[in-house]
Write a protein that holds these residues in place. Sequence first.
Motif, PDB file in Angstrom:
ATOM      1  N   ALA A   1       0.831  -1.209   0.000  1.00 26.59           N
ATOM      2  CA  ALA A   1       0.000   0.000   0.000  1.00 26.59           C
ATOM      3  C   ALA A   1       0.864   1.258   0.000  1.00 26.59           C
ATOM      4  N   ARG A   2       1.961   1.245   0.771  1.00 26.51           N
ATOM      5  CA  ARG A   2       2.858   2.399   0.796  1.00 26.51           C
ATOM      6  C   ARG A   2       3.443   2.661  -0.596  1.00 26.51           C
ATOM      7  N   LYS A   3       3.910   1.609  -1.227  1.00 25.27           N
ATOM      8  CA  LYS A   3       4.516   1.766  -2.555  1.00 25.27           C
ATOM      9  C   LYS A   3       3.461   2.091  -3.606  1.00 25.27           C
ATOM     10  N   ARG A   4       2.251   1.562  -3.418  1.00 23.56           N
ATOM     11  CA  ARG A   4       1.185   1.872  -4.372  1.00 23.56           C
ATOM     12  C   ARG A   4       0.822   3.356  -4.306  1.00 23.56           C
ATOM     13  N   TYR A   5       0.875   3.926  -3.116  1.00 24.89           N
ATOM     14  CA  TYR A   5       0.600   5.353  -2.977  1.00 24.89           C
ATOM     15  C   TYR A   5       1.646   6.170  -3.724  1.00 24.89           C
TER      16      TYR A   5
ATOM     17  N   LYS B   1       1.002   5.989  -7.341  1.00 23.16           N
ATOM     18  CA  LYS B   1      -0.116   6.845  -7.752  1.00 23.16           C
ATOM     19  C   LYS B   1       0.335   8.287  -7.952  1.00 23.16           C
ATOM     20  N   LEU B   2       1.264   8.757  -7.117  1.00 16.51           N
ATOM     21  CA  LEU B   2       1.766  10.119  -7.280  1.00 16.51           C
ATOM     22  C   LEU B   2       2.443  10.294  -8.631  1.00 16.51           C
ATOM     23  N   GLU B   3       3.209   9.301  -9.044  1.00 18.77           N
ATOM     24  CA  GLU B   3       3.880   9.385 -10.343  1.00 18.77           C
ATOM     25  C   GLU B   3       2.880   9.274 -11.482  1.00 18.77           C
ATOM     26  N   LEU B   4       1.846   8.469 -11.298  1.00 14.67           N
ATOM     27  CA  LEU B   4       0.819   8.360 -12.339  1.00 14.67           C
ATOM     28  C   LEU B   4       0.016   9.655 -12.445  1.00 14.67           C
ATOM     29  N   ILE B   5      -0.162  10.342 -11.325  1.00 13.87           N
ATOM     30  CA  ILE B   5      -0.812  11.659 -11.367  1.00 13.87           C
ATOM     31  C   ILE B   5       0.041  12.631 -12.177  1.00 13.87           C
ATOM     32  N   ALA B   6       1.378  12.563 -11.961  1.00 18.75           N
ATOM     33  CA  ALA B   6       2.279  13.412 -12.745  1.00 18.75           C
ATOM     34  C   ALA B   6       2.195  13.071 -14.227  1.00 18.75           C
ATOM     35  N   THR B   7       2.027  11.791 -14.545  1.00 19.39           N
ATOM     36  CA  THR B   7       1.881  11.383 -15.944  1.00 19.39           C
ATOM     37  C   THR B   7       0.601  11.954 -16.543  1.00 19.39           C
ATOM     38  N   ASN B   8      -0.502  11.887 -15.794  1.00 19.53           N
ATOM     39  CA  ASN B   8      -1.764  12.457 -16.285  1.00 19.53           C
ATOM     40  C   ASN B   8      -1.659  13.967 -16.465  1.00 19.53           C
TER      41      ASN B   8
ATOM     42  N   HIS C   1      20.139  -2.429 -14.489  1.00 23.60           N
ATOM     43  CA  HIS C   1      19.984  -1.655 -13.253  1.00 23.60           C
ATOM     44  C   HIS C   1      18.521  -1.318 -12.997  1.00 23.60           C
ATOM     45  N   ALA C   2      17.814  -0.914 -14.043  1.00 22.29           N
ATOM     46  CA  ALA C   2      16.401  -0.576 -13.892  1.00 22.29           C
ATOM     47  C   ALA C   2      15.590  -1.788 -13.468  1.00 22.29           C
ATOM     48  N   LEU C   3      15.927  -2.964 -14.009  1.00 20.80           N
ATOM     49  CA  LEU C   3      15.186  -4.176 -13.654  1.00 20.80           C
ATOM     50  C   LEU C   3      15.405  -4.545 -12.192  1.00 20.80           C
ATOM     51  N   LEU C   4      16.623  -4.426 -11.703  1.00 24.95           N
ATOM     52  CA  LEU C   4      16.899  -4.727 -10.297  1.00 24.95           C
ATOM     53  C   LEU C   4      16.129  -3.782  -9.379  1.00 24.95           C
ATOM     54  N   ILE C   5      16.134  -2.503  -9.727  1.00 24.13           N
ATOM     55  CA  ILE C   5      15.438  -1.515  -8.892  1.00 24.13           C
ATOM     56  C   ILE C   5      13.930  -1.746  -8.934  1.00 24.13           C
ATOM     57  N   ALA C   6      13.399  -2.035 -10.117  1.00 26.53           N
ATOM     58  CA  ALA C   6      11.964  -2.274 -10.238  1.00 26.53           C
ATOM     59  C   ALA C   6      11.542  -3.503  -9.445  1.00 26.53           C
ATOM     60  N   THR C   7      12.357  -4.552  -9.488  1.00 28.11           N
ATOM     61  CA  THR C   7      12.046  -5.762  -8.728  1.00 28.11           C
ATOM     62  C   THR C   7      12.049  -5.491  -7.226  1.00 28.11           C
ATOM     63  N   GLU C   8      12.890  -4.583  -6.795  1.00 27.21           N
ATOM     64  CA  GLU C   8      12.989  -4.259  -5.368  1.00 27.21           C
ATOM     65  C   GLU C   8      11.907  -3.288  -4.915  1.00 27.21           C
ATOM     66  N   ASN C   9      11.510  -2.354  -5.786  1.00 30.95           N
ATOM     67  CA  ASN C   9      10.642  -1.258  -5.360  1.00 30.95           C
ATOM     68  C   ASN C   9       9.193  -1.366  -5.807  1.00 30.95           C
ATOM     69  N   SER C  10       8.935  -2.070  -6.883  1.00 30.28           N
ATOM     70  CA  SER C  10       7.601  -2.014  -7.469  1.00 30.28           C
ATOM     71  C   SER C  10       6.544  -2.649  -6.568  1.00 30.28           C
ATOM     72  N   PRO C  11       5.388  -2.007  -6.401  1.00 27.87           N
ATOM     73  CA  PRO C  11       4.305  -2.623  -5.624  1.00 27.87           C
ATOM     74  C   PRO C  11       3.735  -3.856  -6.314  1.00 27.87           C
ATOM     75  N   ASP C  12       3.931  -3.969  -7.622  1.00 26.88           N
ATOM     76  CA  ASP C  12       3.445  -5.157  -8.329  1.00 26.88           C
ATOM     77  C   ASP C  12       4.153  -6.418  -7.841  1.00 26.88           C
TER      78      ASP C  12
END
Length: 381
Positions: A59-63, A66-73, A176-187
């Motif tokens: 939930a923390r990471k999903r929040y 969401k902030l980044e997706l708001i920036a995308t919108n 590098h991006a894949l390692l970070i995404a695996t560590e940080n992504s809420p998915d």
Amino acid sequence: MDGGGSVFLETFAQRIDMLSDRATSWQTSPINIGYSQSLFGYNQLKWDQKIEPVRYQEARKRYQEKLELIATNATDLFFALATAQSNLETALFNFAQADTLYHFAQGRYGIGTITENEMLQLEINRLTEETNQLNARIEVENSIQTLRSYLSFQEDVEIRVKLNQEVPGFMIESHHALLIATENSPDILQMLRWKLESENAVAQAKANAGIKANLYVRLGLTQTANNWKDAYKNPLDQQYISLGITLPILDWGRGKGKIQIARSQRDLVYTQVRQYETDFELNVRKLVKLFNLQVQRVEIAIRTDQTAQRRHDVARRLYLLGKSTILDLNASIAEKDSAKRSYINALHYYWTLYYTSRSITLYDFQQNKALSVNLEELIEN
């Protein structure tokens, strides 16, 4: 003994009527404190201790996502307005030139140096650009209203965006991006939660199908009297311990069936998670590749826009000198307008990829630091 017991507090009063003797008695328990414990059954607390921390981190990471997706919108709405304003500027510029050429051509037509067909084409160009002006003004107004609403601007203020041709020139390394995404992504946490919940369902099915043993301990006060008031006077100590065992003798295979269904669902979840993990990795690699290529595309779009503008200036001068046709002039106008739109679209796509990469990795590759938000401060405020 398995964990997950429960403590309870209770009170009760019971009336007993002996119909044969026409006698009445009361039994009361003003207060009882008890503890119940399942010895072999399903332990919800144990599984909650495994699942809930994962759910909380997700939930923390999903929040943050969401902030980044708001920036995308917001980026989409920004460039929608930028495109509308650019279209209006282009329409105003084209109309001014079309109007100048039209009046200039009237003189040439009067002395017979251009044909009637060419004169009519110039008039059509002028009317077309006049229509484009009207459409562009409506497009600008609608885009302003949409952006103002998204940004919660209460005042009816004029908004005018300004494009910056320069974009950050950094590149993202795929591994590098894949390692970070695996560590940080809420998915990733969501997939872990799915697996834990499927294991939880199997454990629950096994517990419900097997032997059940429950231990009860109760301590409190009790009293018996012939009337209700006396039943609460001078209560006596009461201790109560019981052990209950439930063993299904015949369930027609229903318990085994539920276990098999839970296991099948768990295996399906694990298969789906493996597929999701593969798709997730491919999406990250694809996103990084597109982002790195978009930097070059923006540079090409800028040069194309500048070249198309110069080409139009040359075509216009040649037409005024009578050294080119109206077809060449119209072609240069179309190329100039198309190059301008392509340039804005290239910038739009770059910044969309920029914030999408941040949302999927929760990492700022420009500053080389993880994205974070203090939820505690937000809750306090």
